[in-house]
Design a protein around this motif. Structure first.
Motif, mmCIF file in Angstrom:
data_model
loop_
_atom_site.group_PDB
_atom_site.id
_atom_site.type_symbol
_atom_site.label_atom_id
_atom_site.label_comp_id
_atom_site.label_asym_id
_atom_site.label_seq_id
_atom_site.Cartn_x
_atom_site.Cartn_y
_atom_site.Cartn_z
ATOM 1 N N ASP A 4 40.841 45.164 47.895
ATOM 2 C CA ASP A 4 39.398 44.998 47.920
ATOM 3 C C ASP A 4 38.845 44.332 46.649
ATOM 4 O O ASP A 4 37.666 44.413 46.365
ATOM 5 N N LEU A 5 39.701 43.638 45.915
ATOM 6 C CA LEU A 5 39.241 42.885 44.748
ATOM 7 C C LEU A 5 38.528 41.623 45.215
ATOM 8 O O LEU A 5 39.066 40.869 46.032
ATOM 9 N N ASP A 6 37.321 41.403 44.698
ATOM 10 C CA ASP A 6 36.670 40.132 45.012
ATOM 11 C C ASP A 6 37.260 39.059 44.092
ATOM 12 O O ASP A 6 38.132 39.334 43.268
ATOM 13 N N GLU A 7 36.803 37.833 44.238
ATOM 14 C CA GLU A 7 37.400 36.723 43.477
ATOM 15 C C GLU A 7 37.285 36.918 41.970
ATOM 16 O O GLU A 7 38.239 36.683 41.236
ATOM 17 N N LEU A 8 36.114 37.371 41.495
ATOM 18 C CA LEU A 8 35.944 37.585 40.052
ATOM 19 C C LEU A 8 36.830 38.707 39.544
ATOM 20 O O LEU A 8 37.404 38.614 38.459
ATOM 21 N N TYR A 10 39.673 39.588 40.835
ATOM 22 C CA TYR A 10 41.029 39.033 40.859
ATOM 23 C C TYR A 10 41.289 38.170 39.621
ATOM 24 O O TYR A 10 42.306 38.312 38.949
ATOM 25 N N LEU A 11 40.344 37.281 39.309
ATOM 26 C CA LEU A 11 40.510 36.423 38.130
ATOM 27 C C LEU A 11 40.558 37.256 36.846
ATOM 28 O O LEU A 11 41.332 36.959 35.933
ATOM 29 N N ARG A 12 39.749 38.292 36.766
ATOM 30 C CA ARG A 12 39.774 39.180 35.606
ATOM 31 C C ARG A 12 41.128 39.860 35.494
ATOM 32 O O ARG A 12 41.677 40.009 34.409
ATOM 33 N N ARG A 13 41.694 40.278 36.625
ATOM 34 C CA ARG A 13 43.022 40.913 36.623
ATOM 35 C C ARG A 13 44.082 39.929 36.109
ATOM 36 O O ARG A 13 44.915 40.285 35.297
ATOM 37 N N VAL A 14 44.027 38.690 36.576
ATOM 38 C CA VAL A 14 44.969 37.672 36.108
ATOM 39 C C VAL A 14 44.804 37.460 34.597
ATOM 40 O O VAL A 14 45.778 37.362 33.858
ATOM 41 N N GLU A 15 43.554 37.409 34.125
ATOM 42 C CA GLU A 15 43.303 37.239 32.695
ATOM 43 C C GLU A 15 43.893 38.402 31.894
ATOM 44 O O GLU A 15 44.539 38.190 30.862
ATOM 45 N N LEU A 16 43.699 39.626 32.366
ATOM 46 C CA LEU A 16 44.235 40.788 31.651
ATOM 47 C C LEU A 16 45.760 40.769 31.616
ATOM 48 O O LEU A 16 46.373 41.106 30.591
ATOM 49 N N LEU A 17 46.382 40.382 32.716
ATOM 50 C CA LEU A 17 47.845 40.274 32.748
ATOM 51 C C LEU A 17 48.333 39.184 31.781
ATOM 52 O O LEU A 17 49.338 39.361 31.088
#
Length: 174
Positions: A4-8, A10-17
């Motif tokens: 249920d992650l929206d696009e933002l 998801y992008l924040r998750r990629v940035e944190l990783l």
């Protein structure tokens, strides 16, 4: 990963990783951030490029210009005329009210005593706060003497702690 992650999100998750990856590479002593590495393999070059890209959101006074000394601060805040307590805070800080408001930087003197710097560095402080809101530790460039209006011998006014200071003082996540 949650579906249920929206696009933002998801992008924040990629940035944190990506930040985790850069932090681990730095901890192993392998991160250089230098664009010209003859001895680096493709993986190391890619991680170094990622580190250069992830530094932080750039803003005037962010300390990225060569030959500007960085200033270690524990926290920062803005006081604006639209706040109910603006006039009271100005009196407490010993400054005149002004339309732009004031930036407050919490720091220490050479004897480790807390001080609040009252500055005109509004845009720099906004940039700091935007980075800190994302957990990105950024140290600003030392303000010019003309930007310092008052020094108060305590930490005063509203403040957001820098991620580094919050972590060092055990307040991270609170």
């Amino acid at each position: 990963m949650s579906s249920d992650l929206d696009e933002l999100d998801y992008l924040r998750r990629v940035e944190l990783l990506a930040r985790d990856l850069v932090e681990h590479a730095s901890g192993e002593g392998r991160l250089s951030c230098s664009p010209d590495q003859d001895d680096a393999n493709p993986l190391h070059r890619a991680i170094d490029e990622l580190a250069r890209t992830l530094r932080h959101y750039h803003f005037d006074g962010d300390g990225c210009v060569d030959d500007q000394p960085l200033y270690r601060i524990a926290g920062a805040g803005l006081i604006r005329p639209d706040s109910d307590s603006y006039a009271e805070l100005c009196v407490r800080l010993g400054v005149e009210a002004r339309a732009e408001g004031w930036a407050l930087w919490h720091t220490w003197d050479n004897r480790h005593q807390p001080h609040t710097l009252v500055t005109t560095c509004i845009a720099t402080t906004e940039g700091l706060l935007a980075n800190w809101a994302r957990g990105i530790s950024v140290l600003p460039a030392k303000p010019d003497r003309s930007q310092l209006v008052a020094v108060v011998r305590e930490w005063a006014g509203p403040v957001v702690l820098s991620p580094d200071h919050a972590r060092e003082s055990g307040l991270a996540g609170q």
